[in-house]
Write an enzyme that holds these catalytic residues in place. Structure first.
Site, mmCIF file in Angstrom:
data_model
loop_
_atom_site.group_PDB
_atom_site.id
_atom_site.type_symbol
_atom_site.label_atom_id
_atom_site.label_comp_id
_atom_site.label_asym_id
_atom_site.label_seq_id
_atom_site.Cartn_x
_atom_site.Cartn_y
_atom_site.Cartn_z
ATOM 1 N N THR A 1 -9.550 7.658 4.627
ATOM 2 C CA THR A 1 -9.654 6.351 3.966
ATOM 3 C C THR A 1 -10.937 6.284 3.133
ATOM 4 O O THR A 1 -10.902 5.908 1.952
ATOM 5 C CB THR A 1 -9.615 5.202 4.990
ATOM 6 O OG1 THR A 1 -8.473 5.378 5.817
ATOM 7 C CG2 THR A 1 -9.541 3.859 4.311
ATOM 8 N N LYS B 1 1.985 -4.092 10.990
ATOM 9 C CA LYS B 1 0.611 -4.140 11.511
ATOM 10 C C LYS B 1 0.655 -4.691 12.923
ATOM 11 O O LYS B 1 1.572 -5.452 13.270
ATOM 12 C CB LYS B 1 -0.246 -5.056 10.632
ATOM 13 C CG LYS B 1 -1.736 -4.834 10.783
ATOM 14 C CD LYS B 1 -2.234 -3.647 9.978
ATOM 15 C CE LYS B 1 -3.690 -3.352 10.241
ATOM 16 N NZ LYS B 1 -4.211 -2.311 9.344
ATOM 17 N N ASN C 1 -15.669 3.610 10.332
ATOM 18 C CA ASN C 1 -14.946 4.794 9.873
ATOM 19 C C ASN C 1 -14.876 4.866 8.341
ATOM 20 O O ASN C 1 -15.220 5.886 7.738
ATOM 21 C CB ASN C 1 -13.529 4.787 10.488
ATOM 22 C CG ASN C 1 -12.694 5.910 9.950
ATOM 23 O OD1 ASN C 1 -12.174 5.837 8.844
ATOM 24 N ND2 ASN C 1 -12.587 6.984 10.694
ATOM 25 N N SER D 1 -1.951 9.596 6.992
ATOM 26 C CA SER D 1 -1.086 9.341 8.151
ATOM 27 C C SER D 1 0.321 9.876 7.875
ATOM 28 O O SER D 1 0.983 10.423 8.754
ATOM 29 C CB SER D 1 -0.975 7.841 8.426
ATOM 30 O OG SER D 1 -2.104 7.391 9.107
ATOM 31 N N LYS E 1 0.824 -1.206 0.000
ATOM 32 C CA LYS E 1 0.000 0.000 0.000
ATOM 33 C C LYS E 1 0.866 1.268 0.000
ATOM 34 O O LYS E 1 0.647 2.179 -0.788
ATOM 35 C CB LYS E 1 -0.888 -0.028 1.251
ATOM 36 C CG LYS E 1 -2.044 0.927 1.214
ATOM 37 C CD LYS E 1 -2.888 0.846 2.488
ATOM 38 C CE LYS E 1 -3.537 -0.505 2.690
ATOM 39 N NZ LYS E 1 -4.556 -0.477 3.755
HETATM 40 P P1 NAD Z 1 -14.538 0.126 12.126
HETATM 41 O O1 NAD Z 1 -14.277 -0.714 13.318
HETATM 42 O O2 NAD Z 1 -14.703 1.607 12.269
HETATM 43 O O3 NAD Z 1 -15.866 -0.409 11.353
HETATM 44 C C1 NAD Z 1 -16.053 -1.742 11.008
HETATM 45 C C2 NAD Z 1 -17.486 -1.871 10.513
HETATM 46 O O4 NAD Z 1 -17.702 -3.178 9.992
HETATM 47 C C3 NAD Z 1 -18.535 -1.663 11.622
HETATM 48 O O5 NAD Z 1 -19.637 -0.967 11.087
HETATM 49 C C4 NAD Z 1 -18.947 -3.097 11.966
HETATM 50 O O6 NAD Z 1 -20.253 -3.154 12.500
HETATM 51 C C5 NAD Z 1 -18.878 -3.713 10.580
HETATM 52 N N1 NAD Z 1 -18.740 -5.172 10.544
HETATM 53 C C6 NAD Z 1 -17.891 -5.953 11.222
HETATM 54 N N2 NAD Z 1 -18.080 -7.241 10.861
HETATM 55 C C7 NAD Z 1 -19.047 -7.229 9.921
HETATM 56 C C8 NAD Z 1 -19.668 -8.233 9.131
HETATM 57 N N3 NAD Z 1 -19.331 -9.514 9.242
HETATM 58 N N4 NAD Z 1 -20.631 -7.854 8.258
HETATM 59 C C9 NAD Z 1 -20.991 -6.566 8.124
HETATM 60 N N5 NAD Z 1 -20.436 -5.567 8.839
HETATM 61 C C10 NAD Z 1 -19.471 -5.914 9.715
HETATM 62 O O7 NAD Z 1 -13.371 -0.225 11.094
HETATM 63 P P2 NAD Z 1 -12.812 0.651 9.892
HETATM 64 O O8 NAD Z 1 -11.685 1.464 10.406
HETATM 65 O O9 NAD Z 1 -13.930 1.276 9.163
HETATM 66 O O10 NAD Z 1 -12.147 -0.501 8.995
HETATM 67 C C11 NAD Z 1 -12.915 -1.316 8.117
HETATM 68 C C12 NAD Z 1 -11.978 -2.057 7.180
HETATM 69 O O11 NAD Z 1 -11.174 -1.101 6.477
HETATM 70 C C13 NAD Z 1 -10.981 -3.000 7.844
HETATM 71 O O12 NAD Z 1 -10.709 -4.069 6.954
HETATM 72 C C14 NAD Z 1 -9.739 -2.144 7.998
HETATM 73 O O13 NAD Z 1 -8.547 -2.893 8.118
HETATM 74 C C15 NAD Z 1 -9.795 -1.388 6.701
HETATM 75 N N6 NAD Z 1 -9.041 -0.137 6.698
HETATM 76 C C16 NAD Z 1 -9.285 0.845 7.586
HETATM 77 C C17 NAD Z 1 -8.566 2.034 7.519
HETATM 78 C C18 NAD Z 1 -8.846 3.205 8.415
HETATM 79 O O14 NAD Z 1 -8.242 4.262 8.212
HETATM 80 N N7 NAD Z 1 -9.757 3.099 9.366
HETATM 81 C C19 NAD Z 1 -7.560 2.188 6.550
HETATM 82 C C20 NAD Z 1 -7.349 1.154 5.632
HETATM 83 C C21 NAD Z 1 -8.097 0.005 5.718
#
Ligand code: NAD
Length: 428
Positions: free
Chosen positions: A191, A107, A222, A362, A95
């Site tokens: 993101t 990570k 998020n 970041s 990435k």
């Molecule tokens: P978060 O914890 O804010 O949100 C996760 C969401 O997924 C929540 O709404 C939760 O209820 C939902 N969820 C969990 N399991 C589920 C399922 N089985 N079915 C449907 N919904 C489900 O997390 P986030 O920061 O939004 O991250 C989400 C994804 O994006 C992850 O894979 C994370 O690694 C990736 N990501 C996040 C960021 C970041 O900046 N936050 C950056 C790159 C990648």
């Protein structure tokens, strides 16, 4: 989650092996890059609020730092496994390389369920995590960030512990800090916004316009919320979102045919991104089974929850109307899922390109922290848009030129950059 369960580390290695072959990498470079450089696994004992002690398992995995200090988030999740962290560390290396920022990949994680921990217990966990790895992290070594179920508050506890241990201020140690305490404006939304910049360009390439676009989103955390925010601001509509229900231990979808109301849904969502089923039903949303987000008749699918969601079982259910899949989550599509998506002719924007907005911002946060001068939100967002758009076109041009999937093209660009850095350093 339904469908076959795929080990994300094996999946990341399989993807790497395929591209290493196409790039003709020598064996030493393959050996170096197909496994993480360094792994830390450790216990974090915590005194709980009731006076008892519990021991949590923590990890920090540094995949590669040839292009700069390792960079990557920390997850708090009950189903966290070392193989998930290994895969995520590897994807971080690709990435940072695909958006061409001077960082490597790492990570971290802790096996825990923050739902069952008080804020004091979570603080103790954050501080304990830093104490275990303090000598191996830092602004010039490895820079953590938030991820699933961790926030700016967790980052600040970690920063505070780190600064107390090293005996001086070190705001570049961690990113995702709260605004006013070293955080960057725009980081929270970066993101999700980045995902939509990539979607905007992909639609443009297909002669489609954002204002006529419909989407279905898995997750409401998020990434998902900010992707929806930007898509709405361009005039697009999100017809369906899903989220996890902690009580039912299952996911549910929330659909409204004329488009979801982001503000209203946010008002019925907890800090973990879990939408209240009762409140959503009262507000007129159809409540559907958790996998239904993937079957919706929309133009764009955005998986923004967890790994392994588009797989052998769920990919065949994708509607013929879908033109673009933008992977907001890390590793949401398994290799068999990928093959089905490709056969259906859907343009898939791979995770480590689509969701690179977070790490890009970041990096901007680190730059601002190091120079102790902070940019306006408009400056941050406009730099983010430029970086994401440039990275998108570099990948899409390579994909079209070679007639290969976007994922392969993104891997080729990223792995070639990292392999070159390793070679120039004289490592292989
Ligand atoms: P978060 O914890 O804010 O949100 C996760 C969401 O997924 C929540 O709404 C939760 O209820 C939902 N969820 C969990 N399991 C589920 C399922 N089985 N079915 C449907 N919904 C489900 O997390 P986030 O920061 O939004 O991250 C989400 C994804 O994006 C992850 O894979 C994370 O690694 C990736 N990501 C996040 C960021 C970041 O900046 N936050 C950056 C790159 C990648």
């Amino acid at each position: 989650m339904s469908g076959e369960s795929f080990n994300p580390y094996r999946m990341a290695q399989q993807q790497f092996d395929g591209v290493a072959e196409q790039l003709g990498l020598d064996q030493a470079t393959r050996n170096l890059l197909r496994v993480p450089d360094r792994e830390m696994h450790f216990n974090i004992p915590i005194r709980m609020d009731d006076g008892s002690y519990q021991v949590f398992r923590g990890f920090r995995i540094q995949h590669n730092d040839a292009r700069g200090p390792c960079k990557g988030g920390i997850r708090f999740h009950p189903q966290e496994t070392v193989d998930t962290v290994r895969a995520l560390s590897m994807w971080m290396t690709w990435k940072t390389a695909v958006v061409d920022i001077p960082l490597g990949g790492g990570k971290g994680g802790v096996i825990c369920d923050p739902h069952n921990l008080s804020m004091r217990e979570q603080e103790a966990l954050c501080r304990g995590w830093v104490r275990k790895i303090v000598q191996y992290v830092g602004p010039e070594r490895d820079v953590p960030a938030p991820d699933v179920m961790t926030s700016g508050q967790h980052m600040l506890w970690m920063l505070d512990e780190y600064e107390q241990l090293v005996g001086h201020k070190a705001p570049g140690f961690i990113t995702g800090k709260p605004i006013g305490l070293g955080g960057s404006l725009g980081r929270t939304e970066a993101t999700g916004f980045g995902v939509i910049y990539a979607v905007r360009e992909a639609l443009g390439e297909q002669g489609l316009r954002m204002e006529h676009t419909t989407a279905s989103v898995q997750g409401f955390g998020n990434v998902a919320q900010h992707a929806i925010e930007l898509l709405h601001s361009y005039g697009g509509k999100v017809l369906c979102v899903s989220s996890w229900d902690q009580k039912e231990q299952s996911a549910f979808c929330f659909r409204r045919k004329d488009g979801v109301d982001l503000k209203q849904l946010r008002s019925m969502t907890n800090s973990y991104g879990e939408i209240s089923r009762a409140k959503a039903a009262d507000a007129g949303y159809e409540v559907l089974p958790g996998d239904d987000w993937i079957t919706q008749e929309v133009d764009v699918l955005i998986p923004a929850a967890m790994e392994n969601q588009i797989n052998r079982d769920t990919a065949p259910l994708i509607s013929g109307s879908v033109k673009i899949i933008a992977e907001g989550a890390n590793g949401p599509t398994t290799p068999p899922g990928d093959a089905i998506v490709h056969e259906k002719g859907i343009w898939l924007i791979p995770d480590f390109l689509a969701n690179a907005g977070g790490v890009t911002c970041s990096y901007f946060e680190q730059v601002q922290s190091n120079q102790n001068y902070f940019w306006t939100r408009d400056e941050v967002i406009s730099k983010l848009d430029t970086k994401m758009t440039d990275a998108y076109y570099a990948v899409s041009q390579m994909a079209r030129r070679r007639n290969i999937p976007m994922r392969d093209a993104a891997y080729m660009i990223a792995i070639a950059r990292v392999a070159e850095a390793c070679k120039m350093r004289g490592w292989v």
